[in-house]
Enzyme design. Structure first.
Site, short mmCIF file in Angstrom:
data_model
loop_
_atom_site.label_atom_id
_atom_site.label_comp_id
_atom_site.label_asym_id
_atom_site.label_seq_id
_atom_site.Cartn_x
_atom_site.Cartn_y
_atom_site.Cartn_z
CG ASP A 49 45.62 43.36 46.86
OD1 ASP A 49 45.60 42.70 47.91
OD2 ASP A 49 45.02 44.44 46.73
CD GLU A 121 49.26 40.91 47.70
OE1 GLU A 121 48.44 41.08 48.62
OE2 GLU A 121 50.00 41.82 47.27
#
EC number: 3.1.26.3
Length: 227
Positions: A49, A121
């Site tokens: 992320d 992610e």
């Protein structure tokens, strides 16, 4: 470590072959499959992320050198949100390679937006750890592709925009009505109608109420603005 045929195929779709293939295995392992000897992808998701965020911030600054922070922030949010990550995951058929527990498998986990977004992610983090920032950046820019340059349209939240349109014309905020729910419990399909006080309305169908509401608002706003 020898990779399964699904993970070898995923490597090809990613365009990156891992020097440390165990990173890819971990990136696609959901918590429902974790064990004392098998790590899940949650920590990689956390790292990925942040890597994604930095790449998108750099890309947006480069794409529009004059944009103010107030314009950049919604564009950034549109590019890094779970829905976008899940869309990219579907683009490379990441769901086919996910390692899921039986309950998640039976409940349609390979198609779930949250699981796909998290795994995307995690894969970014795996590439970053395997080959460094520049390789991860190249991967992200390639996979996100046109989204980066077309993000201005995506950054407009349709429900907010429709509400602003209504308020500007002294109408009450739009209402969202559930028209129909179909499909099994593990993969429901919702049809939502966006309705204005003046009788204007549009319907849309999606895999979640939120997505269907957004799509209905977007369809109605698009028609109203082109009228």
């Amino acid at each position: 470590m020898k990779l399964s045929s699904e993970l070898k195929a995923l490597q090809d779709r990613l365009g990156h072959h891992f020097d440390a293939p165990e990173l890819l295995v971990r990136a696609v392992t959901h918590s429902s499959m974790s064990s004392p000897t098998r790590q899940d992808n949650q920590r990689l998701e956390f790292l990925g992320d942040r890597v994604l965020g930095l790449v998108m911030a750099e890309s947006l600054l480069s794409a529009d050198k004059d944009a103010a922070e107030g314009l950049l922030a919604p564009r950034f949010n549109a590019l890094v949100r779970k829905e976008t990550c899940a869309d990219v995951a579907r683009q490379i058929d990441l769901g086919a390679a996910l390692k899921l527990g039986r309950s998640e498998m039976l409940s349609g986990g390979r198609r779930k937006q949250a699981l796909l977004g998290d795994a995307m992610e995690a894969v970014i983090a795996a590439v970053y750890l395997d080959a460094g920032f520049e390789t991860a950046k190249d991967l992200i820019v390639r996979l996100w592709g046109k989204r980066i340059h077309q993000v201005e349209d995506d950054a407009r939240d349709p429900k907010t925009s429709l509400q602003e349109w209504a308020q500007a014309r002294r109408l009450a905020p739009p209402k969202y009505e559930l028209v129909k729910r179909a499909g099994p419990d593990h993969a429901p399909i919702f049809t939502i109608k966006a309705v204005l006080d003046n009788g204007e309305s549009e319907e849309a169908t999606a895999g979640s109420k939120r997505q269907a509401e957004q799509a209905a608002a977007k369809a109605l706003l698009s028609r109203l603005e082109s009228a």
